[in-house]
Design a protein around this motif. Structure first.
Motif, PDB file in Angstrom:
ATOM      1  N   GLN A  57       0.916  -1.018   0.065  1.00 14.61           N
ATOM      2  CA  GLN A  57       0.007   0.054   0.073  1.00 14.61           C
ATOM      3  C   GLN A  57       0.795   1.202  -0.085  1.00 14.61           C
ATOM      4  O   GLN A  57       0.310   2.437  -0.516  1.00 14.61           O
TER       5      GLN A  57
ATOM      6  N   LYS B  58      -7.818   1.773   5.340  1.00 13.68           N
ATOM      7  CA  LYS B  58      -8.315   2.188   3.833  1.00 13.68           C
ATOM      8  C   LYS B  58      -9.511   1.422   3.450  1.00 13.68           C
ATOM      9  O   LYS B  58     -10.199   2.129   2.707  1.00 13.68           O
ATOM     10  N   GLU B  59      -9.441  -0.070   3.587  1.00 17.13           N
ATOM     11  CA  GLU B  59     -10.425  -0.740   2.940  1.00 17.13           C
ATOM     12  C   GLU B  59     -11.482  -0.996   3.995  1.00 17.13           C
ATOM     13  O   GLU B  59     -12.306  -1.329   3.117  1.00 17.13           O
ATOM     14  N   LYS B  62     -15.025   0.706   3.330  1.00 19.35           N
ATOM     15  CA  LYS B  62     -15.622   0.366   2.158  1.00 19.35           C
ATOM     16  C   LYS B  62     -16.243  -1.108   2.515  1.00 19.35           C
ATOM     17  O   LYS B  62     -17.408  -1.311   1.938  1.00 19.35           O
ATOM     18  N   LEU B  87     -13.208   2.912  -7.811  1.00 13.47           N
ATOM     19  CA  LEU B  87     -11.886   2.189  -7.331  1.00 13.47           C
ATOM     20  C   LEU B  87     -11.105   1.767  -8.453  1.00 13.47           C
ATOM     21  O   LEU B  87     -11.292   1.502  -9.544  1.00 13.47           O
ATOM     22  N   GLU B  91      -7.006  -0.596  -5.672  1.00 16.44           N
ATOM     23  CA  GLU B  91      -7.867  -0.827  -4.632  1.00 16.44           C
ATOM     24  C   GLU B  91      -8.813  -2.124  -4.739  1.00 16.44           C
ATOM     25  O   GLU B  91      -9.081  -2.597  -3.825  1.00 16.44           O
ATOM     26  N   VAL B  94      -6.740  -5.106  -3.423  1.00 12.73           N
ATOM     27  CA  VAL B  94      -6.701  -5.036  -2.090  1.00 12.73           C
ATOM     28  C   VAL B  94      -7.994  -5.559  -1.273  1.00 12.73           C
ATOM     29  O   VAL B  94      -8.091  -6.190  -0.401  1.00 12.73           O
ATOM     30  N   LEU B  95      -9.003  -4.810  -1.907  1.00 15.08           N
ATOM     31  CA  LEU B  95     -10.424  -5.313  -1.211  1.00 15.08           C
ATOM     32  C   LEU B  95     -10.698  -6.781  -1.453  1.00 15.08           C
ATOM     33  O   LEU B  95     -11.207  -7.154  -0.713  1.00 15.08           O
TER      34      LEU B  95
END
Lengths: 498, 160
Positions: A57, B58-59, B62, B87, B91, B94-95
């Motif tokens: 990240q 960050k995720e 969501k 997205l 992203e 990662v989600l």
């Protein structure tokens, strides 16, 4: 953090590693070991992956070109192959959602993807026999269920322009082919080669469900029968009585198509001997298709008596001896009888009282058959008197008299008549009136059935039907804006618009 | 450390702590959809903040947003389209990994389909770049594969 100790912890905490590993093609990098176990939550595992995620990240989005820095320690990662974070299972999940058309480009991404994509392929048609013999097929596609070997058994000249096709087989031939009419036999691989390929395939893919092959012998089929107990569906071209000895070993076979003789391609004989062997071996048959096969009453009777689960019987271009029809009534659970491309039905079916009938029959389907003979047609309708659906497509010689024999079928609910040019409205009407249970009628392209000849009683009958498709006049299929079609001066057709 | 459910009396909320130390609240019924969380709740009790080492601040919001909609039964095609619209590729990835870690089946299926959609009909190079995969074929191997594809086999459509 010491990575070697992590590895040891790994083995002690995870006695059952992820079953979808290992990847055969790549050597195991240390990254593989811990990265594969991200799906299950073990605390140590989590910390390691968490560090990697953080690293990911913190990297900015646009990726630079890939280097081989994967083998460095975690904090020093610059670029990593993100699919390494996906276990085989996860990557397979994504790959399985992509359309089949993308299979080829996916296979070219990298070796791991080639391997995974290959594992998803379940059915394949072989064009080159070396692909099987060399082991490449099995190496690339280990999870096959359905293999069509027929094109691969034929020596195809790829550059030839002549395409020879029949309803069961297609092939390219050379313009230099010899003029006798066995094109396929001359261009087929030797039996031993085909058998070798079959047994190699069977050994490697024990989950085979469906196989199509031509020119095999009983040895090849025996190896398939032994190694693939789940084999359910088989198509055997150029089949003979001897070959059927091998098929009888496939105890779980449910769907079988045997092609004995195809005019112009090859000639081989399936007779009562083969049919009896088949009946005794494959008792679970549900669907049987016999193309170009010989045989007689005895063979059909044997099948009827032994294959109690037989529901569908199709005869295509049959060469059976007269009197075979009576054997069909021994098929007690037969639901569908289909005759396609038959030059004759049964010229001497025997006495009416010995014909019997199929008690469970639901559908009689005749396609592209010659129906000129009175005895044949009357015997056929008699054996099928329990039918609920009668479908007659593109059959020659069915006139009013012959169609009249269908009144013996009292339970007909659906009639579909197409391309029967000798039938008139009167003939149709007299039969339909005797069918009290008729619900569904389709009449298409029968040029002697005229709208003008519909009687009032027929019209009333139409109103009682649940479904009616009345298009006997082929002209009605053209758009109404066309005035007509004519032949132009050079033989081409052109259309005049209004 | 223990944090009590503060809001309504009818639905309990669970506290989740991400790998980078932030705390988020979700409804207990939403937590049920994430099997990993549910397992931890069963082990640790629902009054304790559940630690999620592999999911980050960050995720997680969501994901929580998705399941908030899910428990009210309001997930529609429009919502899903909106959800992924902004997205970027990273992203989504990662989600996806987070959804897998949390064993959150519905979101996982949805995201895997979304990634597949993003890759559909794209070239080999694009797919390589998307995942950062290195081409480990030699030119000879690659041409052999292409040859095999052209001459050695074909796919079969299902109804054949």
């Amino acid at each position: 953090m010491s990575f070697s100790s992590e590895k040891k912890n790994h083995h002690s905490q995870n006695p059952n590693p992820n079953p979808t590993s290992p990847l055969k093609k790549r050597g195991t990098r240390w990254s593989d070991l811990w990265l594969k176990h991200t799906t299950k939550s073990k605390p140590l595992n989590q910390m390691v992956v968490a560090a990697a995620m953080q690293q990911l990240q913190s990297l900015s989005s646009p990726r630079k070109s890939n280097n081989n820095n994967v083998n460095t320690l975690i904090p020093n990662f610059s670029i990593i192959d993100q699919t390494l974070l996906l276990s085989d299972e996860l990557l397979l999940k994504i790959l399985s959602k992509l359309p089949d058309s993308q299979r080829n480009s996916n296979s070219l991404v990298c070796k791991r993807w080639l391997n995974l994509q290959g594992r998803l392929v379940r059915s394949i048609r072989i064009l080159d026999w070396n692909f099987v013999l060399s082991g490449r097929l099995i190496h690339r596609f280990p999870n096959l269920n359905h293999v069509d070997l027929i094109p691969g058994c034929l020596i195809l000249t790829q550059s030839s322009n002549i395409f020879l096709s029949s309803n069961v087989l297609n092939m390219h031939i050379d313009s230099g082919s010899s003029p006798n009419w066995f094109f396929c036999e001359e261009n087929m691989l030797p039996v031993e080669v085909i058998d070798n390929g079959l047994s190699a395939l069977a050994n490697a893919c024990p989950n085979l469900r469906r196989v199509q092959v031509i020119g095999a012998s009983e040895m090849g089929l025996l190896s398939v029968a032994e190694e693939c107990p789940t084999l359910q569906e088989l198509e055997l071209q150029k089949c003979s009585d001897n070959v059927l000895r091998g098929i009888a070993a496939c105890g779980n076979l449910q769907i079988l198509k045997l092609v004995g003789n195809v005019d112009g391609f090859y000639g081989s004989v399936v007779s009562d001997i083969g049919l009896t062997i088949l009946a005794q071996g494959c008792k679970r048959l549900v669907k049987l298709e016999l193309c170009g096969c010989e045989g007689s009453f005895d063979g059909i009777k044997a099948i009827g008596k032994c294959c109690q689960m037989l529901e569908e019987l199709t005869l295509s271009d049959h060469r059976m001896d007269d009197g075979w029809l009576a054997g069909v009534s021994y098929c007690e659970n037969l639901k569908t009888l289909r005759l396609t491309s038959c030059k004759k039905i049964d010229l001497n079916p025997g006495l009416e009282e010995y014909l019997g009938s199929c008690p469970a029959l639901e559908r009689l389907h005749l396609q592209k058959c010659q129906l000129r003979d009175k005895k044949s047609v009357s015997a056929l309708f008699s054996v099928c008197r329990a039918a609920r659906e009668i479908i007659i497509q593109d059959c020659w010689g069915l006139d009013n008299g012959l169609f009249g024999f269908a009144t013996v079928c009292r339970r007909v609910k659906l009639l579909y008549v197409e391309g029967c040019s000798l039938l008139t409205t009167e003939g149709l009407e007299s039969v339909i009136h005797s069918w009290k249970e008729l619900q569904s009628l389709r009449v298409v392209s029968c040029k002697h059935i005229k709208d003008s000849e519909i009687s009032p009683s027929l019209a009333t009958l139409f109103t009682t039907l649940k479904e009616l498709k009345w298009r006997p006049d082929t002209k009605s299929l053209l758009p109404s804006s066309l005035r007509g079609i004519s032949m132009g001066k050079k033989g081409g057709k052109f259309f005049k618009r209004t | 450390m223990a944090q009590e459910a503060s809001s309504s009396t009818s639905s309990k909320t669970i506290s989740l702590k991400t790998g980078d130390g932030e705390i988020f609240e979700i409804e207990a019924s939403a937590a049920k959809q994430m099997k990993t969380v549910q397992r931890l709740i069963d082990d640790l009790g629902d009054d304790i903040t559940i630690p999620l080492h592999n999911v980050f601040s960050k995720e997680l919001p969501k994901i929580i947003e998705y399941y908030k909609k899910d428990i009210t039964g309001e997930i529609t095609k429009d919502f899903e389209a909106e959800f992924v619209k902004d997205l970027n590729d990273d992203e989504v990835k990662v989600l996806f990994l987070a959804a897998n870690y949390l064993d959150a089946n519905k979101l996982f299926e949805f995201l895997s389909q979304n990634i597949a959609d993003r890759l559909e009909s794209k070239s080999v190079e694009y797919v390589r770049k998307y995942f950062g995969v290195e081409n480990d074929f030699t030119p000879e191997e690659e041409s052999k594969l292409r040859e095999e594809r052209a001459w050695s086999f074909r796919g079969i459509k299902e109804d054949e």
